[in-house]
Design an enzyme around this catalytic site. Sequence first.
Site, PDB file in Angstrom:
ATOM      1  N   ASN A  48       0.871  -1.176   0.000  1.00 36.05           N
ATOM      2  CA  ASN A  48       0.000   0.000   0.000  1.00 36.05           C
ATOM      3  C   ASN A  48       0.905   1.222   0.000  1.00 36.05           C
ATOM      4  O   ASN A  48       1.493   1.554   1.025  1.00 36.05           O
ATOM      5  CB  ASN A  48      -0.890  -0.051   1.255  1.00 36.05           C
ATOM      6  CG  ASN A  48      -1.711   1.206   1.440  1.00 36.05           C
ATOM      7  OD1 ASN A  48      -1.773   2.064   0.554  1.00 36.05           O
ATOM      8  ND2 ASN A  48      -2.354   1.323   2.591  1.00 36.05           N
ATOM      9  N   LYS A 107       0.176   4.241  -0.296  1.00 36.95           N
ATOM     10  CA  LYS A 107      -0.462   5.424   0.323  1.00 36.95           C
ATOM     11  C   LYS A 107      -0.217   6.665  -0.539  1.00 36.95           C
ATOM     12  O   LYS A 107      -0.157   6.555  -1.760  1.00 36.95           O
ATOM     13  CB  LYS A 107       0.028   5.591   1.762  1.00 36.95           C
ATOM     14  CG  LYS A 107      -0.160   4.302   2.588  1.00 36.95           C
ATOM     15  CD  LYS A 107       0.019   4.483   4.054  1.00 36.95           C
ATOM     16  CE  LYS A 107      -0.207   3.149   4.765  1.00 36.95           C
ATOM     17  NZ  LYS A 107      -0.081   3.254   6.220  1.00 36.95           N
ATOM     18  N   HIS A 141      -9.463   1.253   4.769  1.00 38.14           N
ATOM     19  CA  HIS A 141      -8.199   1.396   5.508  1.00 38.14           C
ATOM     20  C   HIS A 141      -8.422   2.320   6.709  1.00 38.14           C
ATOM     21  O   HIS A 141      -9.196   3.260   6.641  1.00 38.14           O
ATOM     22  CB  HIS A 141      -7.119   1.966   4.582  1.00 38.14           C
ATOM     23  CG  HIS A 141      -5.763   1.903   5.194  1.00 38.14           C
ATOM     24  ND1 HIS A 141      -5.332   2.851   6.101  1.00 38.14           N
ATOM     25  CD2 HIS A 141      -4.756   0.997   5.079  1.00 38.14           C
ATOM     26  CE1 HIS A 141      -4.111   2.517   6.502  1.00 38.14           C
ATOM     27  NE2 HIS A 141      -3.745   1.402   5.899  1.00 38.14           N
ATOM     28  N   GLU A 189      -6.779   4.665   7.869  1.00 38.78           N
ATOM     29  CA  GLU A 189      -6.546   6.090   7.616  1.00 38.78           C
ATOM     30  C   GLU A 189      -7.769   6.733   6.979  1.00 38.78           C
ATOM     31  O   GLU A 189      -8.079   7.893   7.219  1.00 38.78           O
ATOM     32  CB  GLU A 189      -5.287   6.265   6.757  1.00 38.78           C
ATOM     33  CG  GLU A 189      -4.035   5.998   7.585  1.00 38.78           C
ATOM     34  CD  GLU A 189      -2.859   5.425   6.820  1.00 38.78           C
ATOM     35  OE1 GLU A 189      -2.835   5.501   5.581  1.00 38.78           O
ATOM     36  OE2 GLU A 189      -1.954   4.890   7.490  1.00 38.78           O
ATOM     37  N   GLU A 235      -5.395  -4.905  10.655  1.00 38.35           N
ATOM     38  CA  GLU A 235      -4.370  -3.883  10.846  1.00 38.35           C
ATOM     39  C   GLU A 235      -4.628  -3.145  12.155  1.00 38.35           C
ATOM     40  O   GLU A 235      -5.397  -2.167  12.178  1.00 38.35           O
ATOM     41  CB  GLU A 235      -4.397  -2.887   9.684  1.00 38.35           C
ATOM     42  CG  GLU A 235      -4.130  -3.523   8.346  1.00 38.35           C
ATOM     43  CD  GLU A 235      -3.512  -2.531   7.369  1.00 38.35           C
ATOM     44  OE1 GLU A 235      -2.419  -2.811   6.878  1.00 38.35           O
ATOM     45  OE2 GLU A 235      -4.115  -1.474   7.120  1.00 38.35           O
ATOM     46  N   GLY A 266       2.553   2.190  10.803  1.00 41.05           N
ATOM     47  CA  GLY A 266       3.500   3.288  10.635  1.00 41.05           C
ATOM     48  C   GLY A 266       4.218   3.683  11.914  1.00 41.05           C
ATOM     49  O   GLY A 266       4.866   4.728  11.974  1.00 41.05           O
ATOM     50  N   SER A 315       3.449  -2.178  10.356  1.00 39.69           N
ATOM     51  CA  SER A 315       4.908  -2.253  10.569  1.00 39.69           C
ATOM     52  C   SER A 315       5.485  -3.619  10.222  1.00 39.69           C
ATOM     53  O   SER A 315       6.452  -4.072  10.840  1.00 39.69           O
ATOM     54  CB  SER A 315       5.266  -1.857  12.006  1.00 39.69           C
ATOM     55  OG  SER A 315       4.863  -0.531  12.259  1.00 39.69           O
TER      56      SER A 315
HETATM   57  P1  PGA Z   1       2.846   0.196   7.659  1.00 42.97           P
HETATM   58  O1  PGA Z   1       1.375   0.402   7.062  1.00 42.97           O
HETATM   59  O2  PGA Z   1       3.389  -1.065   7.066  1.00 42.97           O
HETATM   60  O3  PGA Z   1       3.614   1.424   7.235  1.00 42.97           O
HETATM   61  O4  PGA Z   1       2.707   0.110   9.149  1.00 42.97           O
HETATM   62  C1  PGA Z   1       0.519  -0.686   6.872  1.00 42.97           C
HETATM   63  C2  PGA Z   1      -0.780  -0.215   6.272  1.00 42.97           C
HETATM   64  O5  PGA Z   1      -1.287   0.830   6.690  1.00 42.97           O
HETATM   65  O6  PGA Z   1      -1.329  -0.866   5.363  1.00 42.97           O
END
Ligand code: PGA
Length: 250
Positions: free
Chosen positions: A9, A11, A95, A97, A167, A173, A213
């Site tokens: 992803n 983003k 997601h 976010e 997640e 992140g 992560s």
């Molecule tokens: P990350 O994000 O690997 O940077 O923690 C995962 C995601 O949001 O899909």
Amino acid sequence: MRKRIIAGNWKMNKTVSEAAALAEQLARKNHDADLVEVVVCPPFTSLAAVRDALKGTAIGLGAQNMHWEKSGAYTGEISAEMVVSTGCRYVIIGHSERRQYFAESDEMVNRKILAALQTELTPIVCVGELLDERQSDQTEIVINRQVRGAFAHLDDVQASRVVLAYEPVWAIGTGQVATPEQAQEVHAFIRSLIRQMYGDAVADGLRIQYGGSMKASNAAELLRQPDVDGGLIGGASLDADSFWGIVKAE
Ligand code: PGA
């Protein structure tokens, strides 16, 4: 046996030329497509360039979001059919976010899933609890609500086309990865919910990715868990070698 699915992803990262450069690096990598399904989800603006760079490879293309309506006055939005027309076979839906910063509700997530399933898209549907929800023992309540919300009105055939991504929001992140035991516990819970809702065949076939992560150094032990069927990778998917370290994790 569920086929592992590793999705990147990207983003809101990379211009068209940067995205094409990363895709070209990925196109030179090799993997056993019978064992691992690999997907990348660039921003909308880079989908066409990445599609072209990945032509002839077994790496699939996905979008990061879509709207549930087919067309109309929805400035800034993209329909499922438009996503398909760029060459995508996958779309990330719900997601955290988007839930957090764009106020996506379980109902909106459900509408998007239903719209995606009217096309040939595979929805990658994200669920996960916030840190304070975990700390106050709400994880199963939140996951139960999000999973049931996401699958509302889906029949068995539709449900079997969904990929879920667990997640935990506190792990996204942050560098703070869930332990393999924490991930396994929630993945098994999600599968038990799907079993209640759809029975053994759908539950046993459902693929559940872990996200938060994940990187090459921790992927193997997460992916070794019996109910962890893949990964949804943010930060570590922005570099070809680190992403491929996860694709190749054993
Ligand atoms: P990350 O994000 O690997 O940077 O923690 C995962 C995601 O949001 O899909």
